[in-house]
Enzyme design. Structure first.
Site, PDB file in Angstrom:
ATOM      1  N   LYS A 124       0.660  93.838  13.204  1.00  0.00           N
ATOM      2  CA  LYS A 124       1.066  92.710  11.836  1.00  0.00           C
ATOM      3  C   LYS A 124       1.347  93.766  10.861  1.00  0.00           C
ATOM      4  CE  LYS A 124      -0.257  88.479  11.430  1.00  0.00           C
ATOM      5  NZ  LYS A 124      -1.018  87.303  12.261  1.00  0.00           N
ATOM      6  N   ASP A 164       4.554  85.073   8.668  1.00  0.00           N
ATOM      7  CA  ASP A 164       2.860  84.688   8.497  1.00  0.00           C
ATOM      8  C   ASP A 164       2.630  83.826   7.575  1.00  0.00           C
ATOM      9  OD1 ASP A 164       0.266  85.187  10.550  1.00  0.00           O
ATOM     10  OD2 ASP A 164      -0.163  84.983   8.647  1.00  0.00           O
ATOM     11  N   GLY A 235      -4.438  72.905   5.758  1.00  0.00           N
ATOM     12  CA  GLY A 235      -3.606  73.075   5.083  1.00  0.00           C
ATOM     13  C   GLY A 235      -2.831  72.274   5.357  1.00  0.00           C
ATOM     14  N   ASN A 238       3.960  75.444   7.329  1.00  0.00           N
ATOM     15  CA  ASN A 238       4.478  75.216   8.305  1.00  0.00           C
ATOM     16  C   ASN A 238       3.767  75.180   9.741  1.00  0.00           C
ATOM     17  OD1 ASN A 238       5.181  77.270  11.467  1.00  0.00           O
ATOM     18  ND2 ASN A 238       7.652  76.114   9.826  1.00  0.00           N
ATOM     19  N   VAL A 239       2.441  75.477  10.086  1.00  0.00           N
ATOM     20  CA  VAL A 239       1.700  75.244  10.844  1.00  0.00           C
ATOM     21  C   VAL A 239       0.622  73.945  11.167  1.00  0.00           C
ATOM     22  CG1 VAL A 239      -0.742  76.084  11.958  1.00  0.00           C
ATOM     23  CG2 VAL A 239       1.224  77.735  12.072  1.00  0.00           C
TER      24      VAL A 239
HETATM   25  N1  GLU Z   1       2.555  84.886  12.732  1.00  0.00           N
HETATM   26  C1  GLU Z   1       2.080  84.819  14.221  1.00  0.00           C
HETATM   27  C2  GLU Z   1       0.808  84.928  14.811  1.00  0.00           C
HETATM   28  O1  GLU Z   1       0.033  85.043  13.792  1.00  0.00           O
HETATM   29  C3  GLU Z   1       3.430  84.274  14.576  1.00  0.00           C
HETATM   30  C4  GLU Z   1       3.859  85.882  14.860  1.00  0.00           C
HETATM   31  C5  GLU Z   1       5.145  86.228  15.376  1.00  0.00           C
HETATM   32  O2  GLU Z   1       5.699  85.251  15.519  1.00  0.00           O
HETATM   33  O3  GLU Z   1       5.438  87.160  15.463  1.00  0.00           O
HETATM   34  O4  GLU Z   1       1.041  84.687  16.096  1.00  0.00           O
END
Ligand code: GLU
Length: 445
Positions: A124, A164, A235, A238-239
């Protein structure tokens, strides 16, 4: 394994990193029993190794804003664990970003990615850069300056970042453009790319869709149905958009969404027009949800409140870590909520999880529920490596299958003697077993 001893030593080594310590504590508590049945893990000191990242890159990002002023931000990439595949995980651009948050996210990502059944390790990254209120040109300059540092440590078989919070299709475009220029190659080094240049269909929807597929399986196992149920979502990014879309397609009603400024109540449930408006709201770059109520008078805005004040059957945290606390959980339970599934990473505090589990209501953690996003990133990597693209149905079917498998793994490892499924334990044990076994087989490295 002595959880308390390990935690005390970690707290001494990493003082003040509260999100990271919280995430580690949750996993260690869940795996203690199975770990102690495997003396070979103890002998290889798997726990002591699995809780520390392989390495961390920290860098400064300088860029020039629209006024000609020089700006400085801090940025990081945490390469947590590569036992089962290249490091994989998103980039977060938000003023709250610090090392503790990125370490917790990449630690969680390691187990989440293992649950997807795809060969991806955990990583990350991100920056304390605040995209809210920035012009398109400022966003581009920041992304380019960020990639100027990051490009040397990532690669399609090394480390594959994605989006993210604060990093969506636009940012991935700018980041990718700069990577391509520096590396002089067009490979799948980032996921979440545009559809015409290597992206996968369904990737934008995948986290929310996958979350709802998981919820469907949870409900099915409990002899319930999603149709007509009231859902509160936190929220409006996108999610939340993907979750609202799939929930509505499945016949549920989204009765609340929220932003940092307050909550929107929609008593009759969101229409598809309202759901699509979330994309405009996000694109306006203001990080407020109140304009929704101005556009749709049938909804109501309450400033300073969370989505959890709205009576609902199912609560879906879709925004931040620790966004639902013990008091929120008590309030939800008193209002009749009987299911909560984290689509955000670590959306609930440990106190909230305890409330839900003590009340024996359905509760599932982010590393299982939101794994559809990174799973579809994995499918994007596969398509890139094969130089082909699949149709939407093919990707969606695979996503659905993956979520069903994750649900199955949680039930397998998390079913308690009296029949209640502890999804937290199930997800942690299933993910841990896979990563720990790979580490054991690869020796002391
Ligand atoms: N940020 C997203 C997560 O928390 C997606 C990560 C990705 O697609 O690599 O899983």
């Amino acid at each position: 394994m002595n959880v308390q001893k390990i935690m005390t030593s970690l707290e001494a080594k990493h003082p003040g990193e509260k999100e990271y310590l919280q995430a580690v504590h949750e996993v260690l508590e869940s795996i203690e029993e199975v770990y102690n049945q495997h003396p070979e893990f103890e002998k290889a000191r798997i726990v002591e190794r699995i809780v520390e990242p392989d390495r961390i890159f920290t860098f400064r990002v300088n860029w020039v804003d629209d006024n000609g002023d020089v700006q400085t931000n801090l940025a990081y990439r945490v390469q947590f664990n590569s036992a089962i595949g290249p490091y994989k995980g998103g980039l977060r651009f938000h003023p709250s970003v610090n090392l503790s948050i990125l370490k917790f996210l990449s630690f969680e990502q390691t187990f989440k990615n293992a649950l997807t059944t795809l060969p991806m390790g955990g990583g990350k990254g991100g920056s304390d850069f605040n995209p809210a209120g920035k012009s398109d040109e400022e966003i581009m300059r920041f992304c380019q300056a960020f990639m100027l540092e990051l490009w040397r440590v990532i690669g399609p078989d090394t480390d594959v970042p994605a989006g993210d919070i604060g990093v969506g299709g636009r940012e991935i475009g700018y980041l990718y453009g700069m990577f391509k220029k520096l590396a002089r190659e067009h490979t799948g080094v980032l996921t979440g790319k545009g559809i015409t240049w290597g992206g996968s269909l369904i990737r934008p929807e995948a986290t929310g869709y996958g979350g709802l597929y998981f919820v469907q399986h949870m409900l099915h196992k409990a002899g319930k149905n999603i149709e007509g149920k009231r859902i509160a979502v936190s929220g409006f990014g996108n999610v939340a958009w993907g979750a609202a879309q799939k929930a509505t397609q499945l016949g549920a009603k989204i009765v609340a969404i929220s932003g940092p400024d307050g909550v929107i109540e929609i008593p009759n449930g969101m229409t598809f027009e309202m759901i699509d408006y979330l994309l405009d709201l996000r694109a306006s770059n203001r990080d407020i949800v109140s304009p929704f109520a101005e556009k749709f008078p049938e909804s109501k805005f309450t400033a300073g409140k969370k989505a959890w004040i709205v009576p609902c059957d199912i609560a879906l945290p879709c925004a931040f870590q620790n966004e639902l606390n013990g008091d929120d959980a008590k309030h939800l339970i008193a209002n009749g909520t009987w299911c909560c599934a984290e689509i955000s990473n670590m959306g609930c505090t440990p106190e909230a999880i305890k409330e839900f589990q003590d009340a024996k209501i359905l509760f599932a953690p982010g590393k299982a529920v939101n794994a559809g996003g990174v799973a579809t990133s994995g499918l994007e990597m596969t398509q890139n490596a094969m130089h082909i693209s699949w149709g939407a149905q093919e990707v969606d079917d695979r996503l659905h299958q993956i979520m069903e498998n994750i649900h199955h793994a949680c039930v397998q490892y998390g079913t308690q003697p009296e029949g209640y499924v502890n999804y937290v334990k199930g997800a942690n044990v299933a993910g841990f077993m896979k990563v720990a076994t790979a580490m054991l087989e690869q020796g002391i490295v």
